[in-house]
Design a protein around this motif. Structure first.
Motif, PDB file in Angstrom:
ATOM      1  N   SER A 210       1.014  -1.310  -0.028  1.00  0.00           N
ATOM      2  CA  SER A 210       0.014  -0.108   0.031  1.00  0.00           C
ATOM      3  C   SER A 210       0.938   1.381  -0.075  1.00  0.00           C
ATOM      4  CB  SER A 210      -0.995  -0.176   1.097  1.00  0.00           C
ATOM      5  OG  SER A 210      -0.088  -0.088   2.464  1.00  0.00           O
ATOM      6  N   LEU A 211       2.214   1.051   0.372  1.00  0.00           N
ATOM      7  CA  LEU A 211       2.850   2.214   0.168  1.00  0.00           C
ATOM      8  C   LEU A 211       3.096   3.013  -1.042  1.00  0.00           C
ATOM      9  CD1 LEU A 211       5.895   1.668  -1.376  1.00  0.00           C
ATOM     10  CD2 LEU A 211       6.409  -0.082   0.391  1.00  0.00           C
ATOM     11  N   GLY A 212       2.890   2.066  -2.350  1.00  0.00           N
ATOM     12  CA  GLY A 212       2.647   2.586  -3.482  1.00  0.00           C
ATOM     13  C   GLY A 212       1.486   3.566  -3.628  1.00  0.00           C
ATOM     14  N   MET A 213       0.215   3.423  -3.219  1.00  0.00           N
ATOM     15  CA  MET A 213      -0.725   4.514  -2.840  1.00  0.00           C
ATOM     16  C   MET A 213      -0.497   5.489  -1.757  1.00  0.00           C
ATOM     17  SD  MET A 213      -3.719   1.957  -3.345  1.00  0.00           S
ATOM     18  CE  MET A 213      -5.184   2.918  -3.662  1.00  0.00           C
TER      19      MET A 213
ATOM     20  N   THR B 191      -1.752  -0.632  -6.111  1.00  0.00           N
ATOM     21  CA  THR B 191      -0.436  -1.023  -5.533  1.00  0.00           C
ATOM     22  C   THR B 191       0.509  -1.837  -6.836  1.00  0.00           C
ATOM     23  OG1 THR B 191      -1.494  -3.137  -5.009  1.00  0.00           O
ATOM     24  CG2 THR B 191      -1.410  -1.312  -3.267  1.00  0.00           C
ATOM     25  N   ILE B 192      -0.303  -1.623  -8.079  1.00  0.00           N
ATOM     26  CA  ILE B 192       0.328  -2.416  -9.308  1.00  0.00           C
ATOM     27  C   ILE B 192       1.959  -2.064  -9.343  1.00  0.00           C
ATOM     28  CG2 ILE B 192      -0.350  -2.786 -11.532  1.00  0.00           C
ATOM     29  CD1 ILE B 192      -3.171  -3.271 -10.572  1.00  0.00           C
ATOM     30  N   LYS B 193       2.057  -0.873  -9.378  1.00  0.00           N
ATOM     31  CA  LYS B 193       3.288  -0.262  -9.811  1.00  0.00           C
ATOM     32  C   LYS B 193       4.407  -0.464  -8.919  1.00  0.00           C
ATOM     33  CE  LYS B 193       3.653   3.609 -12.404  1.00  0.00           C
ATOM     34  NZ  LYS B 193       3.440   3.202 -13.843  1.00  0.00           N
ATOM     35  N   VAL B 194       4.174  -1.097  -8.012  1.00  0.00           N
ATOM     36  CA  VAL B 194       5.066  -1.367  -6.762  1.00  0.00           C
ATOM     37  C   VAL B 194       5.992  -2.146  -7.126  1.00  0.00           C
ATOM     38  CG1 VAL B 194       5.587  -1.892  -4.213  1.00  0.00           C
ATOM     39  CG2 VAL B 194       3.536  -0.202  -5.121  1.00  0.00           C
TER      40      VAL B 194
ATOM     41  N   ILE C  76       9.963  -4.567  -6.334  1.00  0.00           N
ATOM     42  CA  ILE C  76      10.639  -5.208  -5.449  1.00  0.00           C
ATOM     43  C   ILE C  76      11.682  -4.339  -4.749  1.00  0.00           C
ATOM     44  CG2 ILE C  76      12.416  -7.033  -4.949  1.00  0.00           C
ATOM     45  CD1 ILE C  76      10.534  -8.834  -5.913  1.00  0.00           C
ATOM     46  N   GLU C  77      12.396  -3.410  -5.625  1.00  0.00           N
ATOM     47  CA  GLU C  77      13.329  -2.412  -5.148  1.00  0.00           C
ATOM     48  C   GLU C  77      12.577  -1.517  -4.224  1.00  0.00           C
ATOM     49  OE1 GLU C  77      12.938  -3.494  -8.519  1.00  0.00           O
ATOM     50  OE2 GLU C  77      14.792  -4.553  -8.376  1.00  0.00           O
ATOM     51  N   ASP C  78      11.340  -1.094  -4.479  1.00  0.00           N
ATOM     52  CA  ASP C  78      10.634  -0.331  -3.694  1.00  0.00           C
ATOM     53  C   ASP C  78      10.591  -0.843  -2.133  1.00  0.00           C
ATOM     54  OD1 ASP C  78       9.893   1.734  -5.424  1.00  0.00           O
ATOM     55  OD2 ASP C  78       8.124   0.656  -6.285  1.00  0.00           O
ATOM     56  N   MET C  79       9.941  -2.159  -2.370  1.00  0.00           N
ATOM     57  CA  MET C  79       9.867  -2.864  -1.058  1.00  0.00           C
ATOM     58  C   MET C  79      11.236  -3.055  -0.305  1.00  0.00           C
ATOM     59  SD  MET C  79       6.682  -3.125  -1.236  1.00  0.00           S
ATOM     60  CE  MET C  79       6.612  -3.860   0.614  1.00  0.00           C
TER      61      MET C  79
ATOM     62  N   ASP D  13       5.496  -7.336   2.244  1.00  0.00           N
ATOM     63  CA  ASP D  13       4.388  -7.693   1.020  1.00  0.00           C
ATOM     64  C   ASP D  13       5.172  -8.063   0.052  1.00  0.00           C
ATOM     65  OD1 ASP D  13       1.544  -7.783   1.916  1.00  0.00           O
ATOM     66  OD2 ASP D  13       1.440  -5.773   1.076  1.00  0.00           O
ATOM     67  N   MET D  14       4.842  -9.172  -0.705  1.00  0.00           N
ATOM     68  CA  MET D  14       5.505  -9.557  -2.046  1.00  0.00           C
ATOM     69  C   MET D  14       4.696  -8.831  -3.030  1.00  0.00           C
ATOM     70  SD  MET D  14       6.906 -13.598  -2.291  1.00  0.00           S
ATOM     71  CE  MET D  14       8.018 -12.926  -3.659  1.00  0.00           C
ATOM     72  N   PRO D  15       5.425  -7.773  -3.960  1.00  0.00           N
ATOM     73  CA  PRO D  15       4.704  -7.022  -4.742  1.00  0.00           C
ATOM     74  C   PRO D  15       3.927  -7.541  -5.888  1.00  0.00           C
ATOM     75  CG  PRO D  15       7.067  -6.519  -5.003  1.00  0.00           C
ATOM     76  CD  PRO D  15       6.645  -7.517  -3.914  1.00  0.00           C
TER      77      PRO D  15
END
Ligand SMILES: Nc1nc(=O)c2c([nH]1)NC[C@@H]1CN(c3ccc(C(=O)N[C@@H](CCC(=O)O)C(=O)O)cc3)CN21
Ligand SMILES: CC(C)C(=O)C(=O)O
Ligand SMILES: [Mg+2]
Length: 277
Positions: free
Chosen positions: A44-47, A55-58, A60-63, A82-84
């Motif tokens: 949800s960090l993406g949003m 959350t679709i553009k998140v 592995i690097e973001d996580m 979360d696994m994106p």
């Protein structure tokens, strides 16, 4: 203690599990000092902090970027990452390699995967490889474009039966807990009773073994419209908006910086540079 042992103990002692989704160093520090049982580094960090509409553009690097910051802020709190989107359902091999990458880089206690029956074999493989996995059923935001919106799941008999099958498949696959998102409370209560692993609800009623909410939702911090299931405990939007407006006004008025915010220099030093005027 392993995260699985901690979760099972709390479930067996009927002590509700308090989980918070957080994405950075200060919020993780705050969660740790508030005795949060588990911090979820949610996609949800993406949003919430990257401004995407889902959350679709998140990646592995973001996580990894956010996960490491959370670990620095909360070294003594259990963490789940979360696994994106598309990192665990392209192939089993990809799933394992992506789980490896996240687990080695962040060193969380577990990973979380959205889905039920379809991802159960993957959950089993990752678990057998040595990485504890939390499941996530009901509203799975990575499927928003198939589900057609962020809506309650499991309201019809067919949907409810599927949801129960999904949760049981995860339990069978070795998941250490399962998040129930946007599920009718009475269905979540039945499922909680039936499963041998803890349920962690978000919009799933008080009978779950634990609850999870997003830090920014709890604080009304950055987010505008709050889902029905959120209880907010502060209003940071209002405080921050007032504070930043006052700062801008003070700069324009030259009432900031004041004397107490400034540094002094000796007369003779200034004279040495600019002469005796
Ligand atoms: N800030 C934030 N909090 C979350 O809990 C969250 C995210 N973002 N992003 C990823 C997903 C998306 N989530 C959401 C987003 C919106 C609703 C929502 O608006 N639901 C309707 C329910 C409508 C219905 O079916 O009755 C609502 O009014 O609450 C629910 C879950 C949960 N997750
Ligand atoms: C809302 C929770 C369960 C989540 O998956 C997230 O924050 O990404
Ligand atoms: Mg998530």
């Amino acid at each position: 203690m392993t995260i699985k042992r901690m979760l099972m103990d709390k479930m067996n002692n009927q002590e509700p599990i308090a989980m918070v989704t957080a994405y950075d160093f200060p919020s993780a520090q705050m969660c740790e000092s508030a005795n949060t049982d588990i911090i979820l580094v949610g996609d949800s960090l993406g949003m919430v902090v990257l401004g995407y509409s889902s959350t679709i553009k998140v990646t592995i690097e973001d996580m990894i970027h956010h996960g490491k910051a959370v670990k620095r802020g909360a070294p003594g709190t259990y963490t789940v990452v979360d696994m994106p989107f598309m990192s665990f359902n392209v192939s089993e091999r990809d799933a394992i390699m992506n789980a490896k990458e996240l687990f080695q880089a962040i060193e969380p206690d577990a990973l979380k995967i959205e889905g039920g029956v379809d991802v159960a074999p993957t959950v089993e493989r990752i678990t057998k490889a040595g990485i504890p996995v939390v499941g996530h059923v009901g509203l799975t935001p990575q499927n928003v474009n198939v589900l057609g919106g962020y809506r309650v799941q499991g309201r019809t008999e067919a949907e409810a039966k599927q949801l129960v099958e999904d949760a049981k498949a995860l339990e069978e696959a070795g998941a250490i807990a399962v998040v129930l998102e946007c599920v009718p409370a009475r269905l979540a209560a039945k499922l909680t009773e039936e499963l041998s692993i803890p349920t962690i609800g978000i919009g799933a009623g008080v009978e779950c073994d634990g609850q999870v909410l997003v830090y920014h939702d709890l604080l009304q911090y950055g987010v505008s419209r709050l889902p029905k299931f959120v209880q907010s405990y502060a209003n940071f939007n209002q405080d921050a908006s007032e504070a930043v407006s006052r700062y801008v006004r003070d700069v324009k008025n030259k009432t900031f910086p004041a004397e107490e915010h400034t540094f002094q220099i000796k007369d003779e030093v200034l004279k040495g540079v600019y002469g005796g005027k």
